[in-house]
Write an enzyme that holds these catalytic residues in place. Structure first.
Site, PDB file in Angstrom:
ATOM      1  N   HIS A 215       0.849  -1.199   0.000  1.00 52.88           N
ATOM      2  CA  HIS A 215       0.000   0.000   0.000  1.00 52.88           C
ATOM      3  C   HIS A 215       0.877   1.240   0.000  1.00 52.88           C
ATOM      4  O   HIS A 215       1.642   1.471   0.940  1.00 52.88           O
ATOM      5  CB  HIS A 215      -0.902   0.000   1.238  1.00 52.88           C
ATOM      6  CG  HIS A 215      -1.926   1.103   1.232  1.00 52.88           C
ATOM      7  ND1 HIS A 215      -3.212   0.907   0.768  1.00 52.88           N
ATOM      8  CD2 HIS A 215      -1.854   2.395   1.613  1.00 52.88           C
ATOM      9  CE1 HIS A 215      -3.891   2.042   0.873  1.00 52.88           C
ATOM     10  NE2 HIS A 215      -3.081   2.965   1.383  1.00 52.88           N
ATOM     11  N   CYS A 231      -8.023   5.070  -1.702  1.00 52.73           N
ATOM     12  CA  CYS A 231      -6.902   4.564  -0.915  1.00 52.73           C
ATOM     13  C   CYS A 231      -7.273   4.288   0.537  1.00 52.73           C
ATOM     14  O   CYS A 231      -6.896   3.255   1.112  1.00 52.73           O
ATOM     15  CB  CYS A 231      -5.734   5.549  -0.975  1.00 52.73           C
ATOM     16  SG  CYS A 231      -5.161   5.892  -2.654  1.00 52.73           S
ATOM     17  N   ASP A 290       3.647   6.084 -13.761  1.00 51.19           N
ATOM     18  CA  ASP A 290       3.884   5.609 -12.395  1.00 51.19           C
ATOM     19  C   ASP A 290       5.383   5.590 -12.131  1.00 51.19           C
ATOM     20  O   ASP A 290       6.131   4.922 -12.850  1.00 51.19           O
ATOM     21  CB  ASP A 290       3.292   4.204 -12.218  1.00 51.19           C
ATOM     22  CG  ASP A 290       3.067   3.824 -10.762  1.00 51.19           C
ATOM     23  OD1 ASP A 290       3.809   4.325  -9.892  1.00 51.19           O
ATOM     24  OD2 ASP A 290       2.159   3.020 -10.487  1.00 51.19           O
ATOM     25  N   ARG A 292       6.656   4.666  -9.182  1.00 46.19           N
ATOM     26  CA  ARG A 292       6.946   3.787  -8.040  1.00 46.19           C
ATOM     27  C   ARG A 292       7.758   2.567  -8.444  1.00 46.19           C
ATOM     28  O   ARG A 292       7.731   2.119  -9.582  1.00 46.19           O
ATOM     29  CB  ARG A 292       5.636   3.319  -7.393  1.00 46.19           C
ATOM     30  CG  ARG A 292       4.868   4.407  -6.712  1.00 46.19           C
ATOM     31  CD  ARG A 292       3.538   3.893  -6.198  1.00 46.19           C
ATOM     32  NE  ARG A 292       2.662   3.475  -7.284  1.00 46.19           N
ATOM     33  CZ  ARG A 292       1.470   2.917  -7.113  1.00 46.19           C
ATOM     34  NH1 ARG A 292       1.021   2.690  -5.887  1.00 46.19           N
ATOM     35  NH2 ARG A 292       0.738   2.576  -8.159  1.00 46.19           N
TER      36      ARG A 292
END
Length: 370
Positions: A215, A231, A290, A292
């Site tokens: 998460h 979220c 993205d 990440r």
């Protein structure tokens, strides 16, 4: 005999971390590459005074480096960064090219060199806008010793080095509402100058496949209940599921705004309020879909003794990342939040633009029944 005291186990990593702190403080950094050195300045806090200082130093040889996402918003289809000459370091022009919605290409765009790309990566690591001014340094220019220097090679290798450099620094039981038997385990490393947290819910049997969720931190949704995303629902729903089903491990990863940082996330929110979807807004700012990385999440799980997982996610990239990290992904399960008037377009964009496994029509049908 001369004694030399070193306070760093890895000088290259340390030099990047110092450069990150300088860049976040709007101070210039010298990057030493294979083909020379350059002074690198972020555009985020550029003012008239700093522009004049750079122009004196540059002597007409500075250039602006923009990432491919921003170039696409300016009308050029590019998959690599590009550079535009700055014969005059003019703050207004730089702002138009790097940030403004009405920006358009006004000069030839040449391919970025290795040092340019390393400078952009430093900006990304610093969680500032991914646009930089690069001033090549000639042999006759003397740089004050207070200016931090870093090699381009160290910048390129930094993420990989930090992903491998994870250690547990603290842990303690923290009873949660609905999950009174929970433990927080704090890791240092993994992604830059940040800490990562594993929340062990209940007492999962680590010899068996463990229920796991990766998460990414979401200040607006997790803490304040923002209606713009799902979220917070995903976070609390996961903990509840784990507490009621033999436990599990939730990795709370400090990668706000899909890895862009909270300041850029709020900039993107402003753009979304003007009609852009979540991915379009990030592209305006110069970010790809993205930023990440999840490779270090696999290392965290291994350090906790996990080898096989039942992954709770809608994101195919997380499944791929844990598999590539050497973990056995036994199964994957959806994690769904409430659709709201404010987040329907966000959920649709994640499904359509990033391939997330979201049955939006089904969610809306269930919501309407309620």
């Amino acid at each position: 005999m001369r004694l030399v005291l070193s306070l760093s186990d890895n000088p290259a990593v340390t030099s990047v971390e110092r450069a990150i702190m300088e860049f976040r403080s709007a101070r210039p950094v010298v990057v030493d590459g294979h083909e020379g050195s350059a002074l690198v300045v972020g555009v985020e806090d550029l003012d008239e005074g700093r522009s004049a200082e750079i122009e004196v130093l540059a002597g007409g040889h500075a250039h602006l480096v923009l990432p491919p996402a921003r170039l696409r918003r300016l009308g050029l289809e590019r998959d690599r960064p590009g550079r535009l000459a700055l014969p005059v370091v003019e703050r207004e022009r730089i702002e138009v090219l790097a940030l403004r919605l009405d920006g358009r290409i006004d000069a030839p765009v040449r391919p970025a060199g290795p040092l340019d790309e390393e400078a952009l990566e430093l900006a990304r690591l610093s969680l500032v806008l991914p646009a930089v001014i690069v001033v090549p340094l000639s042999a006759g220019i003397e740089i004050d010793k207070s200016v931090v220097r870093v090699t381009g090679a160290a910048i390129r290798d930094y993420r990989r080095a930090k992903a491998a450099d994870l250690s547990i620094v603290s842990r303690a039981p923290v009873p949660l509402e609905g999950a009174p038997t929970s433990e927080f385990v704090v890791f240092r490393g993994g992604e830059g100058l940040r800490d990562q947290v594993a929340i062990i819910v209940g007492r999962p049997d680590l010899s068996q496949p463990v229920t796991v969720r990766l998460h990414s931190a979401c200040l607006t949704g997790d803490l304040f209940g923002s209606l713009k995303c799902d979220c917070g629902d995903q976070l609390r729903g996961t903990v509840q599921f784990m507490a009621e089903n033999e436990g599990g491990i939730l990795l709370y990863l400090d990668q706000e705004g899909r890895g862009n940082g909270i300041a850029n996330k709020i900039r993107a929110y402003k753009l979304q309020s003007q009609g852009y979807d979540t991915y379009e807004a990030d592209e305006v700012l110069g970010f790809e879909a993205d930023q990440r990385r999840f490779d270090f999440a696999g290392t965290m799980l291994k350090k906790l003794g996990v080898s096989a997982v039942r992954l709770m996610t809608n994101n195919p990239e997380k499944i791929r990342a844990l598999s590539e990290a050497g973990l056995q992904v036994i199964s994957d399960h959806r994690v769904l939040g409430r659709p709201t008037a404010e987040n329907v377009s966000y959920l649709a964009a994640k499904r359509d633009r990033a391939g997330h496994y979201i049955d939006l029509e089904g969610l809306l049908a269930c919501s309407n029944k309620d």
